[in-house]
Design an enzyme around this catalytic site. Structure first.
Site, short mmCIF file in Angstrom:
data_model
loop_
_atom_site.label_atom_id
_atom_site.label_comp_id
_atom_site.label_asym_id
_atom_site.label_seq_id
_atom_site.Cartn_x
_atom_site.Cartn_y
_atom_site.Cartn_z
N CYS A 79 0.85 -1.16 0.00
CA CYS A 79 -0.05 0.06 0.22
C CYS A 79 1.01 1.08 0.01
CB CYS A 79 -0.95 0.11 1.23
SG CYS A 79 -2.06 1.61 1.27
N GLN A 125 -4.89 14.29 12.29
CA GLN A 125 -4.85 14.61 10.59
C GLN A 125 -4.10 13.26 10.03
OE1 GLN A 125 -6.56 16.18 8.84
NE2 GLN A 125 -7.42 17.96 9.78
N CYS A 164 -13.29 20.04 6.19
CA CYS A 164 -13.41 18.84 5.16
C CYS A 164 -14.39 18.32 4.21
CB CYS A 164 -13.30 17.46 6.22
SG CYS A 164 -14.46 17.52 7.45
#
Length: 438
Positions: free
Chosen positions: A167, A269, A393
């Site tokens: 990943c 975050q 967001c």
């Protein structure tokens, strides 16, 4: 004798078209037009022509996927991930990062111009397109056929997991754990009864939270502890309650001269590099002076509050999650900051009677969740700060809440697109509003 006729099942014929994409939307879908209808085509880039099959058709738009690519864009790149196109985690690895950022920035600009009447080209804050993700949550499934635990993200449009071999958007220290973790979990006695797994890269090393459905045997706990020691992991276990630390140090990260301790379940975050730039830009926009009072709404555990407290006379942080308020208070105390005060309040209710609401503030920062901040916008106008920085967001709720400030005598003067999640359709943003009375 009565006879009953049962009609045969109709088979819907999906349309196959040849189209040329003219644009890329913020979610990474190619945009084309056919007979006045807008088509959103996954996997198609601007300038490319393709044969597509429609998967959904409405009156004014349709969605489809590419069945055959006829021409290639120079902005098409080879995805770095071996699971691209199958894994639902990333949607845009086939597009050059500059194109991704351009499409997100333009989408933000168009939305804000349409909803507020203010047309500002956003600046872009971005970091590295790969290796940026310091936090991830993985599903776990036991495969009866292979007798192994599958660790991975959901497939696109499916509940099935992709067995991750790699990943590349993960921080390298986390990516290196994927295959060894699969081996470790597959050897546990409880391998059929595991929930999910979280990995976090703190500044003092990686941590793992394993959620299990039944109490673990002593041998399983010893095996997990041995794995954690070998890999330098802090290990947390959870059977449904708050994670309990079994091994290692409590995690923390540093931001603008402050150390922020956090718990595994606390929000941080995902992108450390973009977070640092975001905090720095917010401080620059607010231009806080040593004699000013600052309000930080939806403050979390102090990601903005503590850096603000190093500049201002006094800072007030307000947060709705009690655990985050406690963490923020500890962080302020541990950093020797006595000029900051935190309140646990529900900012979705009428805030006018809340303890902090009658104080005066020179500058305000807010960082709400996706629902935005409709409950506090009118009160922000009444507080009459000279500057307001809104971190969002969800650009849709940013645009909605901006209208309250604009109608209340503020000007939208700066706009920023934060590429917090490269290769995905997630778009984060930040806006500066200044009082027209200045």
């Amino acid at each position: 004798m009565a006879q009953f006729y049962t009609p045969g099942r109709r088979t819907a014929t999906r349309k196959i078209l040849i189209v040329t994409a003219t644009d890329l939307d913020a979610f990474g879908q190619g945009v084309a037009r056919e007979q006045g209808k807008t088509l959103f085509i996954s996997g198609l880039l601007p300038g490319e022509q393709a044969e597509v099959i429609l998967s959904e058709e409405k009156r004014h738009f349709a969605r489809g996927r590419v069945t055959r690519l006829i021409s290639h864009s120079p902005q098409r790149v080879a995805p770095r991930c071996p699971h691209a196109g199958v894994c639902g985690g990333c949607q845009q690895q086939h597009a050059a990062i500059a194109l991704q950022q351009q499409s997100k920035s333009q989408a933000l600009q168009r939305l804000m111009a349409r909803e507020t009447g203010v047309d500002i080209a956003p600046q872009v804050i971005a970091g590295e397109p790969y290796g940026y993700r310091r936090r991830a949550r993985f599903g776990l499934q036991f495969n009866v056929k292979t007798q192994r635990v599958v660790l991975g993200f959901r497939q696109a449009a499916s509940n099935d997991l992709v067995a991750l071999k790699a990943c590349p958007v993960l921080a390298p220290a986390l990516e290196a754990l994927l295959l060894p973790l699969g081996e470790c979990l597959s050897a546990l006695r409880a391998r059929r009864r595991l929930g999910h797994l979280e990995l976090v890269l703190a500044d003092n090393g990686p941590l793992m939270v394993l959620r299990h459905l039944d109490p673990l045997s002593l041998s399983d706990r010893e095996a997990l502890s041995a794995f954690a020691r070998q890999r330098g992991l802090t290990l947390y276990l959870s059977d449904g309650g708050a994670p309990q630390r079994l091994l290692g140090e409590a995690p923390y990260y540093q931001i603008d001269g402050s150390r922020l301790d956090f718990n595994p379940q606390d929000f941080i975050q995902v992108n450390a590099a973009v977070n640092a730039q975001m905090v720095g830009q917010a401080l620059a926009w607010l231009d806080v002076r040593a004699d000013e009072r600052v309000l930080d709404l939806f403050c979390g555990m102090g990601n903005f509050t503590l850096p603000l407290a190093r500049l201002a006379l006094r800072v007030v942080g307000v947060e709705g999650v009690p655990g985050l308020v406690a963490t923020a208070q500890n962080n302020a105390r541990n950093n020797g900051l006595s000029n900051v005060e935190f309140f646990h309040q529900n900012l979705e209710e009428d805030v006018t009677r809340q303890a902090w609401a009658s104080q005066g503030f020179d500058k305000i920062l807010l960082d709400p969740a996706r629902a935005g901040a409709p409950g506090v916008m009118q009160h922000i106008v009444r507080l009459a700060p000279r500057r307001v920085v809104y971190v969002s967001c969800n650009p849709t709720t940013l645009a909605r809440d901006s209208q309250t400030l604009l109608q209340g005598g503020y000007r939208l003067t700066r706009l920023c697109m934060l590429d917090m999640f490269p290769h995905t359709g997630h778009l984060e943003s930040m806006a500066l509003f200044e009082s027209a009375a200045q």
